[in-house]
Design a protein around this motif. Structure first.
Motif, PDB file in Angstrom:
ATOM      1  N   THR A 109       0.846  -1.197   0.000  1.00 52.66           N
ATOM      2  CA  THR A 109       0.000   0.000   0.000  1.00 52.66           C
ATOM      3  C   THR A 109       0.881   1.247   0.000  1.00 52.66           C
ATOM      4  O   THR A 109       2.017   1.221   0.486  1.00 52.66           O
ATOM      5  CB  THR A 109      -0.932   0.047   1.228  1.00 52.66           C
ATOM      6  N   THR A 110       0.329   2.314  -0.543  1.00 55.97           N
ATOM      7  CA  THR A 110       1.005   3.612  -0.493  1.00 55.97           C
ATOM      8  C   THR A 110      -0.044   4.690  -0.732  1.00 55.97           C
ATOM      9  O   THR A 110      -1.225   4.412  -0.906  1.00 55.97           O
ATOM     10  CB  THR A 110       2.182   3.685  -1.495  1.00 55.97           C
ATOM     11  N   GLU A 111       0.412   5.932  -0.766  1.00 55.15           N
ATOM     12  CA  GLU A 111      -0.483   7.075  -0.970  1.00 55.15           C
ATOM     13  C   GLU A 111      -1.170   6.992  -2.332  1.00 55.15           C
ATOM     14  O   GLU A 111      -0.517   6.738  -3.350  1.00 55.15           O
ATOM     15  CB  GLU A 111       0.295   8.388  -0.873  1.00 55.15           C
ATOM     16  N   ILE A 112      -2.468   7.218  -2.337  1.00 52.16           N
ATOM     17  CA  ILE A 112      -3.261   7.124  -3.571  1.00 52.16           C
ATOM     18  C   ILE A 112      -2.786   8.140  -4.615  1.00 52.16           C
ATOM     19  O   ILE A 112      -2.725   7.825  -5.808  1.00 52.16           O
ATOM     20  CB  ILE A 112      -4.771   7.305  -3.279  1.00 52.16           C
ATOM     21  N   ASN A 113      -2.411   9.326  -4.177  1.00 57.77           N
ATOM     22  CA  ASN A 113      -1.922  10.334  -5.135  1.00 57.77           C
ATOM     23  C   ASN A 113      -0.702   9.831  -5.898  1.00 57.77           C
ATOM     24  O   ASN A 113      -0.559  10.095  -7.097  1.00 57.77           O
ATOM     25  CB  ASN A 113      -1.602  11.655  -4.434  1.00 57.77           C
ATOM     26  N   LEU A 114       0.188   9.120  -5.216  1.00 57.43           N
ATOM     27  CA  LEU A 114       1.379   8.575  -5.855  1.00 57.43           C
ATOM     28  C   LEU A 114       1.002   7.483  -6.861  1.00 57.43           C
ATOM     29  O   LEU A 114       1.522   7.441  -7.977  1.00 57.43           O
ATOM     30  CB  LEU A 114       2.333   8.023  -4.791  1.00 57.43           C
ATOM     31  N   ILE A 115       0.090   6.611  -6.467  1.00 60.74           N
ATOM     32  CA  ILE A 115      -0.381   5.550  -7.376  1.00 60.74           C
ATOM     33  C   ILE A 115      -1.024   6.170  -8.616  1.00 60.74           C
ATOM     34  O   ILE A 115      -0.737   5.764  -9.747  1.00 60.74           O
ATOM     35  CB  ILE A 115      -1.386   4.623  -6.654  1.00 60.74           C
ATOM     36  N   LYS A 116      -1.878   7.151  -8.398  1.00 60.83           N
ATOM     37  CA  LYS A 116      -2.578   7.835  -9.490  1.00 60.83           C
ATOM     38  C   LYS A 116      -1.578   8.446 -10.464  1.00 60.83           C
ATOM     39  O   LYS A 116      -1.687   8.287 -11.684  1.00 60.83           O
ATOM     40  CB  LYS A 116      -3.497   8.913  -8.906  1.00 60.83           C
ATOM     41  N   GLU A 117      -0.573   9.110  -9.922  1.00 59.07           N
ATOM     42  CA  GLU A 117       0.472   9.737 -10.749  1.00 59.07           C
ATOM     43  C   GLU A 117       1.223   8.694 -11.574  1.00 59.07           C
ATOM     44  O   GLU A 117       1.449   8.870 -12.776  1.00 59.07           O
ATOM     45  CB  GLU A 117       1.431  10.489  -9.821  1.00 59.07           C
ATOM     46  N   ARG A 122       2.238   6.078 -16.730  1.00 56.30           N
ATOM     47  CA  ARG A 122       2.464   4.806 -17.423  1.00 56.30           C
ATOM     48  C   ARG A 122       1.454   4.560 -18.531  1.00 56.30           C
ATOM     49  O   ARG A 122       1.800   4.132 -19.627  1.00 56.30           O
ATOM     50  CB  ARG A 122       2.416   3.656 -16.411  1.00 56.30           C
ATOM     51  N   ASP A 123       0.159   4.820 -18.258  1.00 57.07           N
ATOM     52  CA  ASP A 123      -0.901   4.466 -19.197  1.00 57.07           C
ATOM     53  C   ASP A 123      -1.389   5.629 -20.060  1.00 57.07           C
ATOM     54  O   ASP A 123      -2.242   5.441 -20.919  1.00 57.07           O
ATOM     55  CB  ASP A 123      -2.100   3.876 -18.435  1.00 57.07           C
ATOM     56  N   SER A 124      -0.888   6.828 -19.788  1.00 55.19           N
ATOM     57  CA  SER A 124      -1.297   8.030 -20.532  1.00 55.19           C
ATOM     58  C   SER A 124      -2.813   8.214 -20.549  1.00 55.19           C
ATOM     59  O   SER A 124      -3.411   8.494 -21.590  1.00 55.19           O
ATOM     60  CB  SER A 124      -0.769   7.987 -21.969  1.00 55.19           C
ATOM     61  N   LYS A 125      -3.434   8.020 -19.383  1.00 54.80           N
ATOM     62  CA  LYS A 125      -4.866   8.276 -19.248  1.00 54.80           C
ATOM     63  C   LYS A 125      -5.166   8.648 -17.797  1.00 54.80           C
ATOM     64  O   LYS A 125      -4.375   8.370 -16.897  1.00 54.80           O
ATOM     65  CB  LYS A 125      -5.703   7.086 -19.708  1.00 54.80           C
ATOM     66  N   ALA A 126      -6.302   9.285 -17.591  1.00 54.73           N
ATOM     67  CA  ALA A 126      -6.690   9.746 -16.258  1.00 54.73           C
ATOM     68  C   ALA A 126      -7.293   8.609 -15.434  1.00 54.73           C
ATOM     69  O   ALA A 126      -7.976   7.743 -15.968  1.00 54.73           O
ATOM     70  CB  ALA A 126      -7.688  10.891 -16.375  1.00 54.73           C
ATOM     71  N   TYR A 127      -7.014   8.623 -14.133  1.00 50.69           N
ATOM     72  CA  TYR A 127      -7.595   7.666 -13.192  1.00 50.69           C
ATOM     73  C   TYR A 127      -8.304   8.440 -12.093  1.00 50.69           C
ATOM     74  O   TYR A 127      -7.849   9.500 -11.672  1.00 50.69           O
ATOM     75  CB  TYR A 127      -6.508   6.772 -12.575  1.00 50.69           C
ATOM     76  N   ASP A 128      -9.408   7.900 -11.622  1.00 47.44           N
ATOM     77  CA  ASP A 128     -10.202   8.519 -10.574  1.00 47.44           C
ATOM     78  C   ASP A 128      -9.607   8.182  -9.203  1.00 47.44           C
ATOM     79  O   ASP A 128      -9.445   7.002  -8.862  1.00 47.44           O
ATOM     80  CB  ASP A 128     -11.648   8.020 -10.668  1.00 47.44           C
ATOM     81  N   PHE A 129      -9.308   9.203  -8.413  1.00 45.99           N
ATOM     82  CA  PHE A 129      -8.727   9.057  -7.087  1.00 45.99           C
ATOM     83  C   PHE A 129      -9.565   8.122  -6.213  1.00 45.99           C
ATOM     84  O   PHE A 129      -9.046   7.216  -5.563  1.00 45.99           O
ATOM     85  CB  PHE A 129      -8.600  10.437  -6.426  1.00 45.99           C
ATOM     86  N   HIS A 130     -10.876   8.342  -6.196  1.00 48.92           N
ATOM     87  CA  HIS A 130     -11.757   7.577  -5.311  1.00 48.92           C
ATOM     88  C   HIS A 130     -11.872   6.111  -5.730  1.00 48.92           C
ATOM     89  O   HIS A 130     -11.984   5.226  -4.865  1.00 48.92           O
ATOM     90  CB  HIS A 130     -13.133   8.244  -5.221  1.00 48.92           C
ATOM     91  N   VAL A 131     -11.823   5.846  -7.019  1.00 49.03           N
ATOM     92  CA  VAL A 131     -11.845   4.463  -7.508  1.00 49.03           C
ATOM     93  C   VAL A 131     -10.573   3.743  -7.048  1.00 49.03           C
ATOM     94  O   VAL A 131     -10.626   2.605  -6.562  1.00 49.03           O
ATOM     95  CB  VAL A 131     -11.988   4.415  -9.051  1.00 49.03           C
ATOM     96  N   LEU A 132      -9.443   4.421  -7.172  1.00 52.85           N
ATOM     97  CA  LEU A 132      -8.166   3.830  -6.740  1.00 52.85           C
ATOM     98  C   LEU A 132      -8.150   3.606  -5.229  1.00 52.85           C
ATOM     99  O   LEU A 132      -7.683   2.569  -4.749  1.00 52.85           O
ATOM    100  CB  LEU A 132      -6.994   4.705  -7.166  1.00 52.85           C
TER     101      LEU A 132
END
Length: 173
Positions: A109-117, A122-132
């Motif tokens: 586990t780690t900070e969601i903001n870091l995972i999102k970034e 990596r995937d060149s697309k947006a991810y939803d913070f709350h979904v992650l």
């Protein structure tokens, strides 16, 4: 398959990097569920949705049985939960983990903001913070549940600190 430690976590959390570092310091071999599944053959690389989770898990078990050698120890990098074809979080069937029979269950586990970034880069697309965030919470809760049901040790790797895990897995032999 009792010579295996399962290390799970959401996409982009750093499982692969951590597994590689652990393997540099131990005699474990790092394998990923994606490699065993040949995910690139059954899905697009940036697709996180799984059409038939049970089918995919059956394929994983078959692949592991063909891949694992009795005289080696493995770190299997994978997931406790997946996005189904509707994009909803779904637990991997407990039977998968019973068949894998890991010596230890660990979740990264780690900070969601870091995972999102990481994922967006990596995937060149947006991810939803709350979904992650929901996915990471689901992974962590279900990982604990699996460890309890299988009566194996559970360890959470927070923010990349895997040093205590090395001691744990070294003592499992």
């Amino acid at each position: 398959m009792s010579n295996l430690v399962f290390i799970g976590g959401i996409h982009g959390v750093g499982k692969g990097t951590i597994c590689d570092k652990i393997c540099e310091q131990t005699n474990f071999v790092h394998i990923t569920a994606s490699e065993i599944l040949r995910w690139d053959e059954i899905s697009k690389p940036d697709n996180k949705k799984v059409v038939n989770i049970q089918n995919t898990q059956d394929r994983l078990i078959t692949g592991l049985r063909k891949t694992l050698k009795k005289n080696k120890d493995y770190l299997l990098d994978g997931h406790f939960c997946l996005f189904n074809s509707e994009g909803e979080v779904e637990n991997v069937p407990i039977e998968t983990f019973k068949n894998i029979a890991p010596k230890l269950i660990s979740v990264v586990t780690t900070e969601i903001n870091l995972i999102k970034e990481r994922l967006e880069k990596r995937d060149s697309k947006a991810y939803d913070f709350h979904v992650l965030k929901n996915m990471q919470n689901s992974e962590k809760e279900y990982a604990r549940e699996i460890a309890l049901k299988l009566t194996v040790p559970f360890f959470e790797i927070k923010d990349g600190d895997y040093s205590k895990l090395i001691n744990l897995i070294s003592n499992l032999k």
